[in-house]
Design a protein around this motif. Structure first.
Motif, PDB file in Angstrom:
ATOM      1  N   PHE A 114      -4.466   2.199  -9.275  1.00 49.61           N
ATOM      2  CA  PHE A 114      -4.193   2.032  -7.841  1.00 49.61           C
ATOM      3  C   PHE A 114      -5.261   1.146  -7.194  1.00 49.61           C
ATOM      4  O   PHE A 114      -4.943   0.181  -6.483  1.00 49.61           O
ATOM      5  CB  PHE A 114      -4.141   3.402  -7.159  1.00 49.61           C
ATOM      6  N   CYS A 115      -6.531   1.478  -7.431  1.00 53.42           N
ATOM      7  CA  CYS A 115      -7.623   0.712  -6.834  1.00 53.42           C
ATOM      8  C   CYS A 115      -7.633  -0.731  -7.344  1.00 53.42           C
ATOM      9  O   CYS A 115      -7.820  -1.676  -6.571  1.00 53.42           O
ATOM     10  CB  CYS A 115      -8.962   1.383  -7.148  1.00 53.42           C
ATOM     11  N   CYS A 116      -7.430  -0.895  -8.644  1.00 48.06           N
ATOM     12  CA  CYS A 116      -7.437  -2.221  -9.246  1.00 48.06           C
ATOM     13  C   CYS A 116      -6.301  -3.080  -8.698  1.00 48.06           C
ATOM     14  O   CYS A 116      -6.498  -4.252  -8.352  1.00 48.06           O
ATOM     15  CB  CYS A 116      -7.339  -2.090 -10.764  1.00 48.06           C
ATOM     16  N   PHE A 117      -5.113  -2.497  -8.614  1.00 50.19           N
ATOM     17  CA  PHE A 117      -3.962  -3.260  -8.135  1.00 50.19           C
ATOM     18  C   PHE A 117      -4.162  -3.697  -6.695  1.00 50.19           C
ATOM     19  O   PHE A 117      -3.889  -4.858  -6.339  1.00 50.19           O
ATOM     20  CB  PHE A 117      -2.680  -2.433  -8.247  1.00 50.19           C
TER      21      PHE A 117
ATOM     22  N   THR B  95       7.841  13.843  -8.165  1.00 51.91           N
ATOM     23  CA  THR B  95       6.446  13.939  -8.608  1.00 51.91           C
ATOM     24  C   THR B  95       5.999  12.669  -9.318  1.00 51.91           C
ATOM     25  O   THR B  95       4.801  12.479  -9.559  1.00 51.91           O
ATOM     26  CB  THR B  95       6.251  15.131  -9.555  1.00 51.91           C
ATOM     27  N   LEU B  96       6.937  11.804  -9.662  1.00 51.26           N
ATOM     28  CA  LEU B  96       6.635  10.538 -10.325  1.00 51.26           C
ATOM     29  C   LEU B  96       6.700   9.360  -9.346  1.00 51.26           C
ATOM     30  O   LEU B  96       6.632   8.206  -9.760  1.00 51.26           O
ATOM     31  CB  LEU B  96       7.621  10.307 -11.472  1.00 51.26           C
ATOM     32  N   GLY B  97       6.878   9.683  -8.071  1.00 48.90           N
ATOM     33  CA  GLY B  97       6.971   8.625  -7.080  1.00 48.90           C
ATOM     34  C   GLY B  97       8.322   7.950  -7.047  1.00 48.90           C
ATOM     35  O   GLY B  97       8.463   6.864  -6.496  1.00 48.90           O
TER      36      GLY B  97
ATOM     37  N   LEU C   1       0.832  -1.203   0.000  1.00 52.42           N
ATOM     38  CA  LEU C   1       0.000   0.000   0.000  1.00 52.42           C
ATOM     39  C   LEU C   1       0.865   1.252   0.000  1.00 52.42           C
ATOM     40  O   LEU C   1       0.601   2.197  -0.760  1.00 52.42           O
ATOM     41  CB  LEU C   1      -0.916  -0.014   1.222  1.00 52.42           C
ATOM     42  N   THR C   2       1.906   1.267   0.824  1.00 57.02           N
ATOM     43  CA  THR C   2       2.801   2.422   0.878  1.00 57.02           C
ATOM     44  C   THR C   2       3.472   2.657  -0.469  1.00 57.02           C
ATOM     45  O   THR C   2       3.580   3.803  -0.942  1.00 57.02           O
ATOM     46  CB  THR C   2       3.874   2.220   1.966  1.00 57.02           C
ATOM     47  N   LYS C   3       3.921   1.574  -1.094  1.00 55.11           N
ATOM     48  CA  LYS C   3       4.596   1.693  -2.385  1.00 55.11           C
ATOM     49  C   LYS C   3       3.655   2.233  -3.457  1.00 55.11           C
ATOM     50  O   LYS C   3       4.022   3.118  -4.248  1.00 55.11           O
ATOM     51  CB  LYS C   3       5.150   0.330  -2.812  1.00 55.11           C
TER      52      LYS C   3
ATOM     53  N   THR D  51       3.938   5.590  -5.697  1.00 57.70           N
ATOM     54  CA  THR D  51       4.199   5.519  -7.136  1.00 57.70           C
ATOM     55  C   THR D  51       2.980   5.823  -8.008  1.00 57.70           C
ATOM     56  O   THR D  51       3.132   6.050  -9.207  1.00 57.70           O
ATOM     57  CB  THR D  51       4.734   4.125  -7.514  1.00 57.70           C
ATOM     58  N   LEU D  52       1.781   5.843  -7.413  1.00 60.67           N
ATOM     59  CA  LEU D  52       0.588   6.124  -8.207  1.00 60.67           C
ATOM     60  C   LEU D  52      -0.208   7.319  -7.673  1.00 60.67           C
ATOM     61  O   LEU D  52      -0.519   8.247  -8.416  1.00 60.67           O
ATOM     62  CB  LEU D  52      -0.312   4.888  -8.265  1.00 60.67           C
ATOM     63  N   VAL D  53      -0.539   7.311  -6.385  1.00 66.08           N
ATOM     64  CA  VAL D  53      -1.375   8.384  -5.847  1.00 66.08           C
ATOM     65  C   VAL D  53      -0.619   9.702  -5.764  1.00 66.08           C
ATOM     66  O   VAL D  53      -1.176  10.766  -6.073  1.00 66.08           O
ATOM     67  CB  VAL D  53      -1.945   7.991  -4.470  1.00 66.08           C
ATOM     68  N   VAL D  54       0.627   9.660  -5.361  1.00 69.99           N
ATOM     69  CA  VAL D  54       1.423  10.902  -5.309  1.00 69.99           C
ATOM     70  C   VAL D  54       1.548  11.539  -6.694  1.00 69.99           C
ATOM     71  O   VAL D  54       1.273  12.738  -6.857  1.00 69.99           O
ATOM     72  CB  VAL D  54       2.808  10.645  -4.675  1.00 69.99           C
ATOM     73  N   PRO D  55       1.932  10.791  -7.748  1.00 67.30           N
ATOM     74  CA  PRO D  55       1.939  11.390  -9.087  1.00 67.30           C
ATOM     75  C   PRO D  55       0.562  11.895  -9.507  1.00 67.30           C
ATOM     76  O   PRO D  55       0.452  12.955 -10.138  1.00 67.30           O
ATOM     77  CB  PRO D  55       2.411  10.247  -9.989  1.00 67.30           C
ATOM     78  N   TYR D  56      -0.476  11.137  -9.162  1.00 72.42           N
ATOM     79  CA  TYR D  56      -1.834  11.573  -9.488  1.00 72.42           C
ATOM     80  C   TYR D  56      -2.114  12.958  -8.913  1.00 72.42           C
ATOM     81  O   TYR D  56      -2.614  13.849  -9.619  1.00 72.42           O
ATOM     82  CB  TYR D  56      -2.844  10.565  -8.939  1.00 72.42           C
TER      83      TYR D  56
END
Length: 359
Positions: free
Chosen positions: A150-153, A349-351, A78-80, A84-89
């Motif tokens: 993110f949700c799917c993974f 910004t890209l995680g 979850l942290t990763k 890598t996804l929510v932060v760039p989003y």
């Protein structure tokens, strides 16, 4: 095709080892997405109907290839994925809003009416937190995919980590996908959950393919035959009409999944057969996230600039193949320094933790 490429061990992707054909698939997929956002989809051409049938499902399938449900704890995964996804989003959603804000204020100052700014200032800002496309919620539209991924993974990880029975896993994925399809016309779920639930089907298929040795037993001639069959089958995607996973507009569900998997199979088989000749696509695929995050802002800017220069509407630019090709070329040229700058100076910004892509 060599056994090394087809073996289950070769399919399992780690953070340090890259599989060239998977990167090549990402590269080709992001090119199709980039092309798909240049022209109008109000009256989609047969080419657009064809491309949209499989280009986004492909990415969820590829994500399933990376799944290792037993490698790390839920907290670490979850942290990763948050990094890598929510932060760039969040970074590029707020950047999209900044683009919107500047355009909105300029239009107000020049007393111009531009349909794209009819939503005002609040809905696009709130839309960042809501995380689903539509009704002006996301100015940087392609970011729905990042939130959906993110949700799917995470859903896929939980299912494959904690549900022991393969049959029960498949049933659960099917039920969640059906829920996503059923709810989409009634209620737009937050965080792009509706497309994420539908995409679980492709994600799970990718995970199953990762551990499959089926293609290892096939001769090259058989693989070429399957490639031709998949290509021929995918051409009939016109029967289901234009679909877009972003809005969970999928037409007839059986046809949607059938043609999506036909297109995925076609690309997977083709890129595996391409081998070293697909190196440039593999190189491009390493930057697919950066391109996904920024390309729409560049395309929109090119459209608005060209529309202003020619005193035409943005819709007119989108509906013209000649003007669309100009937008395509201009956006491609601008995309190169934009992605370079993001990777070189804005890796956070890209995680990424100060690392350049491909390092």
């Amino acid at each position: 095709m060599s056994n090394a490429v087809n073996s289950p061990a070769a399919q399992r992707v780690s953070e340090t080892a890259r599989i060239p054909w998977i990167d090549a698939a990402k590269g080709l997929g992001i090119l199709l997405i980039f092309f798909g956002h240049v022209f109008s989809v109000a009256k989609p051409t047969p080419l657009y109907v064809y491309v949209y049938a499989f280009h986004v499902p492909l990415f969820f399938f590829l994500s399933g290839l990376t799944l290792k449900p037993d490698a790390e704890s839920l907290g670490r995964v979850l942290t990763k994925k948050l990094r890598t996804l929510v932060v760039p989003y969040l970074y590029y959603a707020f950047l999209g809003y900044l683009f919107y804000l500047v355009g909105y204020l300029m239009a107000q100052r020049l007393n111009l009416h531009i349909a794209q700014f009819d939503y005002g200032l609040w809905p696009p800002l709130w839309g960042i937190l809501y995380g689903s496309i539509g009704d002006g919620n996301l100015v940087n539209g392609p970011l729905w995919f990042v939130m959906a991924l993110f949700c799917c993974f995470m859903l896929g990880w939980v299912i494959n980590r904690y549900v022991a029975s393969l049959a029960l896993r498949l049933l659960l994925v099917a039920l969640l996908a059906a829920a996503g399809i059923g709810l989409a016309p009634v209620y737009r779920l937050p965080w792009s959950l509706s497309p994420a639930l539908v995409a679980l089907v492709f994600f799970q298929a990718g995970y199953l393919y990762q551990n499959s040795s089926f293609f290892k037993t096939l001769k090259p001639g058989t693989q070429w035959g399957l490639l031709g069959l998949a290509l021929l089958t995918s051409l009939f995607s016109q029967l289901n009409g234009f679909v877009t996973l972003a809005e969970t507009r999928i037409g007839q569900p059986p046809l949607y999944f059938f043609f999506a998997f036909a297109g995925i199979a076609m690309l997977v088989l083709a890129l595996q057969r391409l081998g070293e000749h697909g190196r440039w696509l593999a190189w491009l695929g390493q930057y697919s996230l950066s391109i996904m995050l920024i390309h729409m802002l560049i395309i929109k800017s090119a459209k608005v600039g060209l529309a202003g220069l020619l005193a035409q509407s943005v819709s007119a630019v989108e509906e013209s193949w000649t003007l669309g090709l100009i937008v395509l070329g201009l956006s491609a040229v601008l995309l190169v320094p934009a992605v370079w700058f993001m990777e070189r100076f804005l890796p956070f910004t890209l995680g990424k933790r100060g690392k350049r892509a491909g390092s």
